[in-house]
Scaffold this motif. Structure first.
Motif, PDB file in Angstrom:
ATOM      1  N   ALA A   5      33.439  11.741  75.021  1.00 22.61           N
ATOM      2  CA  ALA A   5      32.774  10.490  74.654  1.00 22.61           C
ATOM      3  C   ALA A   5      31.721  10.726  73.572  1.00 22.61           C
ATOM      4  N   LEU A   6      31.000  11.842  73.649  1.00 18.10           N
ATOM      5  CA  LEU A   6      30.010  12.163  72.629  1.00 18.10           C
ATOM      6  C   LEU A   6      30.669  12.417  71.279  1.00 18.10           C
ATOM      7  N   VAL A   7      31.771  13.159  71.277  1.00 18.04           N
ATOM      8  CA  VAL A   7      32.487  13.429  70.027  1.00 18.04           C
ATOM      9  C   VAL A   7      32.999  12.120  69.437  1.00 18.04           C
ATOM     10  N   ARG A   8      33.565  11.251  70.256  1.00 17.85           N
ATOM     11  CA  ARG A   8      34.060   9.960  69.760  1.00 17.85           C
ATOM     12  C   ARG A   8      32.926   9.108  69.194  1.00 17.85           C
ATOM     13  N   ALA A   9      31.752   9.171  69.802  1.00 19.00           N
ATOM     14  CA  ALA A   9      30.609   8.408  69.289  1.00 19.00           C
ATOM     15  C   ALA A   9      30.202   8.923  67.904  1.00 19.00           C
ATOM     16  N   VAL A  10      30.224  10.236  67.715  1.00 14.39           N
ATOM     17  CA  VAL A  10      29.916  10.807  66.396  1.00 14.39           C
ATOM     18  C   VAL A  10      30.973  10.360  65.383  1.00 14.39           C
ATOM     19  N   GLU A  11      32.243  10.366  65.787  1.00 12.62           N
ATOM     20  CA  GLU A  11      33.315   9.919  64.892  1.00 12.62           C
ATOM     21  C   GLU A  11      33.133   8.452  64.511  1.00 12.62           C
ATOM     22  N   ASP A  12      32.766   7.619  65.475  1.00 10.17           N
ATOM     23  CA  ASP A  12      32.528   6.203  65.187  1.00 10.17           C
ATOM     24  C   ASP A  12      31.387   6.033  64.192  1.00 10.17           C
ATOM     25  N   ALA A  13      30.322   6.809  64.355  1.00  8.79           N
ATOM     26  CA  ALA A  13      29.191   6.751  63.434  1.00  8.79           C
ATOM     27  C   ALA A  13      29.613   7.208  62.036  1.00  8.79           C
ATOM     28  N   GLY A  18      31.408   5.341  56.325  1.00  6.57           N
ATOM     29  CA  GLY A  18      32.447   5.408  55.315  1.00  6.57           C
ATOM     30  C   GLY A  18      33.041   6.790  55.105  1.00  6.57           C
ATOM     31  N   LEU A  19      32.771   7.714  56.012  1.00  6.76           N
ATOM     32  CA  LEU A  19      33.329   9.062  55.883  1.00  6.76           C
ATOM     33  C   LEU A  19      34.806   9.057  56.258  1.00  6.76           C
ATOM     34  N   SER A  20      35.561   9.962  55.667  1.00  2.00           N
ATOM     35  CA  SER A  20      36.999  10.009  55.921  1.00  2.00           C
ATOM     36  C   SER A  20      37.408  11.157  56.839  1.00  2.00           C
ATOM     37  N   ALA A  21      36.458  12.049  57.177  1.00  2.00           N
ATOM     38  CA  ALA A  21      36.767  13.181  58.045  1.00  2.00           C
ATOM     39  C   ALA A  21      35.486  13.692  58.688  1.00  2.00           C
ATOM     40  N   ALA A  55      35.893  27.020  61.940  1.00  2.38           N
ATOM     41  CA  ALA A  55      35.699  25.694  61.362  1.00  2.38           C
ATOM     42  C   ALA A  55      36.863  24.806  61.777  1.00  2.38           C
ATOM     43  N   MET A  56      36.576  23.534  62.027  1.00  6.95           N
ATOM     44  CA  MET A  56      37.600  22.572  62.431  1.00  6.95           C
ATOM     45  C   MET A  56      37.348  21.256  61.712  1.00  6.95           C
ATOM     46  N   ARG A  57      38.421  20.486  61.538  1.00 10.31           N
ATOM     47  CA  ARG A  57      38.331  19.197  60.842  1.00 10.31           C
ATOM     48  C   ARG A  57      39.265  18.184  61.509  1.00 10.31           C
ATOM     49  N   ARG A  58      38.824  16.915  61.488  1.00 10.23           N
ATOM     50  CA  ARG A  58      39.667  15.800  61.930  1.00 10.23           C
ATOM     51  C   ARG A  58      39.523  14.652  60.942  1.00 10.23           C
ATOM     52  N   ALA A  59      40.645  14.199  60.423  1.00 15.52           N
ATOM     53  CA  ALA A  59      40.615  13.018  59.559  1.00 15.52           C
ATOM     54  C   ALA A  59      40.340  11.788  60.403  1.00 15.52           C
ATOM     55  N   LEU A  60      39.576  10.868  59.842  1.00 15.82           N
ATOM     56  CA  LEU A  60      39.252   9.643  60.575  1.00 15.82           C
ATOM     57  C   LEU A  60      40.142   8.499  60.146  1.00 15.82           C
TER      58      LEU A  60
END
Length: 60
Positions: A5-13, A18-21, A55-60
């Protein structure tokens, strides 16, 4: 479920900004957690504070 839930909240922010990843540095023992959330490893393993990381990345 709190960690996810914390990771998803950061992704939502990040999306709201306007970030893409989202990029992060994960301790190697936590790679599976982030992989289950859609993150992909890139680059070599490195040490941070005496702990191996990737290092890890996820596209939004």
């Amino acid at each position: 479920g709190v960690g996810a839930a914390l990771v998803r909240a950061v992704e939502d922010a990040a999306r709201a900004l306007g970030l893409s990843a989202v990029d992060l540095h994960a301790q190697t023992h936590a790679l599976g957690f982030y992989e289950r959330l859609g993150y992909t490893e890139y680059g070599p393993e490195f040490m941070d504070a005496g702990i191996p990381h990737r290092a890890m990345r996820r596209a939004l």
